[in-house]
Design a protein around this motif. Structure first.
Motif, PDB file in Angstrom:
ATOM      1  N   LEU A 194      28.191  11.884  38.659  1.00  0.00           N
ATOM      2  CA  LEU A 194      29.247  12.893  38.714  1.00  0.00           C
ATOM      3  C   LEU A 194      28.803  14.105  39.529  1.00  0.00           C
ATOM      4  CD1 LEU A 194      30.581  12.892  35.034  1.00  0.00           C
ATOM      5  CD2 LEU A 194      31.521  11.687  37.003  1.00  0.00           C
ATOM      6  N   LYS A 195      27.563  14.496  39.355  1.00  0.00           N
ATOM      7  CA  LYS A 195      27.022  15.656  40.069  1.00  0.00           C
ATOM      8  C   LYS A 195      27.110  15.475  41.583  1.00  0.00           C
ATOM      9  CE  LYS A 195      22.637  18.218  40.439  1.00  0.00           C
ATOM     10  NZ  LYS A 195      22.296  17.839  41.828  1.00  0.00           N
ATOM     11  N   GLU A 196      26.980  14.243  42.040  1.00  0.00           N
ATOM     12  CA  GLU A 196      27.010  13.964  43.476  1.00  0.00           C
ATOM     13  C   GLU A 196      28.406  13.664  44.001  1.00  0.00           C
ATOM     14  OE1 GLU A 196      24.475  14.277  45.582  1.00  0.00           O
ATOM     15  OE2 GLU A 196      23.293  14.998  43.862  1.00  0.00           O
ATOM     16  N   HIS A 197      29.289  13.156  43.140  1.00  0.00           N
ATOM     17  CA  HIS A 197      30.558  12.633  43.658  1.00  0.00           C
ATOM     18  C   HIS A 197      31.817  13.213  43.016  1.00  0.00           C
ATOM     19  CE1 HIS A 197      28.236   9.644  45.841  1.00  0.00           C
ATOM     20  NE2 HIS A 197      27.612   9.350  44.723  1.00  0.00           N
ATOM     21  N   LEU A 198      31.770  13.594  41.749  1.00  0.00           N
ATOM     22  CA  LEU A 198      32.961  14.090  41.049  1.00  0.00           C
ATOM     23  C   LEU A 198      32.610  15.379  40.321  1.00  0.00           C
ATOM     24  CD1 LEU A 198      34.172  10.670  39.583  1.00  0.00           C
ATOM     25  CD2 LEU A 198      35.125  11.845  41.565  1.00  0.00           C
ATOM     26  N   ILE A 199      32.324  16.401  41.106  1.00  0.00           N
ATOM     27  CA  ILE A 199      31.696  17.609  40.571  1.00  0.00           C
ATOM     28  C   ILE A 199      32.619  18.426  39.666  1.00  0.00           C
ATOM     29  CG2 ILE A 199      30.077  17.804  42.474  1.00  0.00           C
ATOM     30  CD1 ILE A 199      31.901  19.918  43.700  1.00  0.00           C
ATOM     31  N   THR A 200      33.941  18.178  39.741  1.00  0.00           N
ATOM     32  CA  THR A 200      34.858  18.982  38.927  1.00  0.00           C
ATOM     33  C   THR A 200      34.891  18.558  37.464  1.00  0.00           C
ATOM     34  OG1 THR A 200      36.736  17.553  39.476  1.00  0.00           O
ATOM     35  CG2 THR A 200      36.341  19.461  40.909  1.00  0.00           C
ATOM     36  N   ILE A 201      34.238  17.445  37.128  1.00  0.00           N
ATOM     37  CA  ILE A 201      34.268  16.989  35.726  1.00  0.00           C
ATOM     38  C   ILE A 201      32.869  16.943  35.110  1.00  0.00           C
ATOM     39  CG2 ILE A 201      36.456  15.761  35.899  1.00  0.00           C
ATOM     40  CD1 ILE A 201      34.891  13.152  36.180  1.00  0.00           C
ATOM     41  N   THR A 202      31.958  17.717  35.651  1.00  0.00           N
ATOM     42  CA  THR A 202      30.636  17.876  35.037  1.00  0.00           C
ATOM     43  C   THR A 202      30.168  19.305  35.199  1.00  0.00           C
ATOM     44  OG1 THR A 202      28.330  17.121  35.021  1.00  0.00           O
ATOM     45  CG2 THR A 202      29.453  17.145  37.149  1.00  0.00           C
ATOM     46  N   ASN A 203      29.382  19.779  34.239  1.00  0.00           N
ATOM     47  CA  ASN A 203      28.774  21.100  34.365  1.00  0.00           C
ATOM     48  C   ASN A 203      27.465  21.053  35.141  1.00  0.00           C
ATOM     49  OD1 ASN A 203      30.118  21.404  31.252  1.00  0.00           O
ATOM     50  ND2 ASN A 203      30.508  23.053  32.703  1.00  0.00           N
ATOM     51  N   CYS A 204      26.989  19.862  35.440  1.00  0.00           N
ATOM     52  CA  CYS A 204      25.740  19.730  36.188  1.00  0.00           C
ATOM     53  C   CYS A 204      25.976  20.046  37.660  1.00  0.00           C
ATOM     54  CB  CYS A 204      25.177  18.320  36.034  1.00  0.00           C
ATOM     55  SG  CYS A 204      24.726  17.909  34.328  1.00  0.00           S
ATOM     56  N   ASP A 205      25.069  20.833  38.211  1.00  0.00           N
ATOM     57  CA  ASP A 205      25.157  21.219  39.621  1.00  0.00           C
ATOM     58  C   ASP A 205      23.744  21.532  40.110  1.00  0.00           C
ATOM     59  OD1 ASP A 205      24.571  23.748  38.537  1.00  0.00           O
ATOM     60  OD2 ASP A 205      26.679  24.357  38.555  1.00  0.00           O
ATOM     61  N   ASP A 206      23.645  22.328  41.152  1.00  0.00           N
ATOM     62  CA  ASP A 206      22.326  22.636  41.702  1.00  0.00           C
ATOM     63  C   ASP A 206      21.477  23.494  40.766  1.00  0.00           C
ATOM     64  OD1 ASP A 206      22.884  21.196  43.963  1.00  0.00           O
ATOM     65  OD2 ASP A 206      23.559  22.917  45.139  1.00  0.00           O
ATOM     66  N   SER A 207      22.113  24.183  39.841  1.00  0.00           N
ATOM     67  CA  SER A 207      21.361  25.053  38.930  1.00  0.00           C
ATOM     68  C   SER A 207      21.281  24.504  37.500  1.00  0.00           C
ATOM     69  CB  SER A 207      21.989  26.454  38.902  1.00  0.00           C
ATOM     70  OG  SER A 207      23.336  26.400  38.469  1.00  0.00           O
ATOM     71  N   VAL A 208      22.206  23.635  37.139  1.00  0.00           N
ATOM     72  CA  VAL A 208      22.211  23.020  35.804  1.00  0.00           C
ATOM     73  C   VAL A 208      21.993  21.518  35.968  1.00  0.00           C
ATOM     74  CG1 VAL A 208      23.522  22.558  33.702  1.00  0.00           C
ATOM     75  CG2 VAL A 208      23.805  24.753  34.901  1.00  0.00           C
ATOM     76  N   THR A 209      20.919  21.003  35.394  1.00  0.00           N
ATOM     77  CA  THR A 209      20.568  19.596  35.567  1.00  0.00           C
ATOM     78  C   THR A 209      21.004  18.770  34.363  1.00  0.00           C
ATOM     79  OG1 THR A 209      18.404  19.775  34.487  1.00  0.00           O
ATOM     80  CG2 THR A 209      18.518  20.331  36.859  1.00  0.00           C
ATOM     81  N   PRO A 210      21.105  17.452  34.525  1.00  0.00           N
ATOM     82  CA  PRO A 210      21.333  16.601  33.357  1.00  0.00           C
ATOM     83  C   PRO A 210      20.276  16.801  32.273  1.00  0.00           C
ATOM     84  CG  PRO A 210      21.787  15.360  35.341  1.00  0.00           C
ATOM     85  CD  PRO A 210      21.194  16.679  35.781  1.00  0.00           C
ATOM     86  N   THR A 211      19.052  17.105  32.671  1.00  0.00           N
ATOM     87  CA  THR A 211      17.996  17.384  31.688  1.00  0.00           C
ATOM     88  C   THR A 211      18.347  18.609  30.853  1.00  0.00           C
ATOM     89  OG1 THR A 211      16.308  16.432  33.136  1.00  0.00           O
ATOM     90  CG2 THR A 211      15.539  17.878  31.367  1.00  0.00           C
ATOM     91  N   ASP A 212      18.875  19.656  31.493  1.00  0.00           N
ATOM     92  CA  ASP A 212      19.302  20.848  30.756  1.00  0.00           C
ATOM     93  C   ASP A 212      20.368  20.490  29.728  1.00  0.00           C
ATOM     94  OD1 ASP A 212      17.658  22.520  32.299  1.00  0.00           O
ATOM     95  OD2 ASP A 212      19.208  22.780  33.820  1.00  0.00           O
ATOM     96  N   PHE A 213      21.337  19.678  30.160  1.00  0.00           N
ATOM     97  CA  PHE A 213      22.440  19.291  29.276  1.00  0.00           C
ATOM     98  C   PHE A 213      21.943  18.503  28.066  1.00  0.00           C
ATOM     99  CE2 PHE A 213      25.643  15.774  28.550  1.00  0.00           C
ATOM    100  CZ  PHE A 213      26.413  16.496  27.644  1.00  0.00           C
TER     101      PHE A 213
END
Length: 223
Positions: A194-213
């Motif tokens: 999702l972070k790479e392809h469907l960014i509007t439906i995840t909170n993960c981005d360049d500053s928030v990682t799946p590990t953080d979540f």
């Protein structure tokens, strides 16, 4: 840890191959370039003929190693999860605090993967991208029950069971350890996608990682 991993051979179910690709130069080349080609064109478009053309080998030579591309994909997935299992074992072996051990485990299972220079013919960073996009194709098939009986997914299940043990060590009264562990392992792949392809439906981005979540999730659920 890198030096220790350099001396370890990742074991894969021998029913996945006709001839062990690790035993010859051509076999290792098949593994190396199948990873590159699947990443480039996707598993659905991948064929042994295209791989043969890429590495300058007859298509028939590839079938001497793998019966079909489905078993090749399971082989690559099994190798990947075996590599993850060793990393989990080494990173958490001497950690006494259960919460710290779980946090380290979550990190390994959810982080962005870098290439491991000790495995010369396998680029783990590229293989990780394949696992993110293609791993469900090894599971969501009509043959899953039979392949599971044969043991094709033992390594994958061992990884999840390690995480289950870590969760139980932190909170033995939590009633959904298995579901939580499998959700973390599968969900981390999905969040990276999702972070790479469907960014509007995840909170993960360049500053928030799946590990953080997932670290936040276990801290909240298991407190």
């Amino acid at each position: 840890m890198q030096n220790l991993l350099a001396n370890i051979t990742i074991s894969v179910n021998d029913k996945l191959y006709v001839k062990n690709p690790e035993t010859s130069e051509l076999g290792r080349k098949i593994i190396e370039y199948s990873i590159i080609l699947i990443d480039e064109i996707g598993f659905d478009n991948f064929t042994f003929k295209k791989l043969g053309d890429l590495i300058g080998s007859n298509e028939s030579s590839l079938y001497r190693y793998f019966e079909n591309k489905h078993k090749l994909l399971i082989y690559l997935s099994s190798w990947y999860w075996g590599w993850i299992e060793y990393r989990l074992a080494f990173a958490t072996n001497n950690i006494k605090d259960p919460k710290e051990k779980l946090r380290i485990g979550i990190g390994i299972l959810t982080e962005k993967i870098a290439d491991d220079s000790t495995t010369l013919h396998i680029n783990e960073a590229i293989l990780n991208r394949i696992i993110i996009t293609e791993f469900t194709k090894t599971l969501l098939t009509k043959e899953i029950d039979e392949e599971n009986k044969i043991g094709f997914f033992l390594v994958y299940k061992r990884v999840i069971n390690r995480l289950i043990e870590m969760i139980n060590d932190v909170n033995p009264n939590y009633p959904f350890a298995k579901s939580l562990a499998s959700s973390i392992v599968e969900g981390a792949l999905h969040q990276h996608f999702l972070k790479e392809h469907l960014i509007t439906i995840t909170n993960c981005d360049d500053s928030v990682t799946p590990t953080d979540f997932y670290t936040n999730m276990i801290d909240t659920i298991l407190q």
